[in-house]
Design an enzyme around this catalytic site. Sequence first.
Site, short mmCIF file in Angstrom:
data_model
loop_
_atom_site.label_atom_id
_atom_site.label_comp_id
_atom_site.label_asym_id
_atom_site.label_seq_id
_atom_site.Cartn_x
_atom_site.Cartn_y
_atom_site.Cartn_z
CG ASP A 13 -2.04 1.02 1.10
OD1 ASP A 13 -2.56 1.19 -0.01
OD2 ASP A 13 -2.38 1.64 2.11
CB CYS A 237 -6.49 6.83 -1.43
SG CYS A 237 -7.69 6.44 -2.72
#
Length: 299
Positions: A13, A237
Site C-alpha cells: 500500500d 489513496c
Amino acid sequence: MRSIELIEVGPRDGLQNEPRLLSTVDKIELIECCVSAGLRRIEAASFVRPEKVPQLADAEEVMASVPRVQGVSYAGLVLNRKGLYRALAAGVDEVNVVVAATEEFSRRNLAVGVEDALRAWTEIAAEAASTGVRTTVTIAAAFGCPYSGDVSAEEVIGIARRVAEARPDEISLADTIGVGTPDQVRRLTDAVRAVAPGVPLRGHFHNTRNTGYANALAALDCGVSTLDVTVGGIGGCPYTPSPQGNVATEDMLYALDRMGVRTGVDINAVIDISAWLSERLGREVPALLGRAGTFPPTT
C-alpha cells in the site's frame, strides 16, 4: 502490559503510488529490514493486473526471495480468483480482499460493483479456506468516499454483515482517504463488532488530514488489536486530492512505546529503514520521528 499487532503494509500500500519505481532488489531489502526490525505480518505484494499498478508488477519475483522466517506471515492483495491463484502459487500466507463501502468507489477503484466484489470475496474465501491461507476483508472508504461523500454507518454495517457470512479471519475498517474522526471510529467499530461477533477487527488509517494517529488510538481504545502501518508514512489513496500517506510505523511506535503497549518492533531500526527508503525514493518520507528523534533520546 497490553500488546498489539502491527501489520507493515509499506511494501504494498505504501509503494503503490510512488512515482519512482523501486527495483525488485530494493523491495526485497525493504521487506528483509522490516523482518529484522521485528515486524511479523507484512503485506508484501499485490496480485492485480500489472499494468494497473506498475510499481507492484514484480509480485512473483518479490515473493520468491522474501526471507522465510518462522513466525513471519506474508500477505498479498487479491481482488478475484485469478489474483488468488497467482498469490497461492507465489507462496503467500494470507490474502487481503477489498470490498468498497460505496458503489462509485468500487467501480472506479476496483472496476466492479459492490455486489460483484462481494461475490468475488465469497469465492475467494471458499478457495482460501481449502488451502489454509488466512483471509482478511478490507472495507475500503468506510469513513468517507471521494465521490459519494459521507458514508453512513448503515452502509458499512451492511457490508460487514455480508462479508462475515463467509467467515473471514479478520475484517479491516479502512479510512482510505483520511477523512475519519475518533468518534466515528468508535461508533463504527462497535457497530461492526455487533454484526460480526467473534471476527477480529483491524484498523487501516490514512493521515491525509492529520487525524490518522488519533483514529488509530481510538480504535485501540475500542479493543482493536491490529493496526496497519507503513514505514516512513508513505502511501495514500490516488483517488483523493493531495494524499499525505498512511500512519507511519515509527510515529505510531513512539506513541505505543510511551503508552507501555508492546509491539515487539524496534523503533530505532524502523527509523533507519525510513532513512534508507528516503534515499531510494528520492524524497523525504512524511514520518516525523526520524527528524525529531525519540524521547528520552536512545542510541
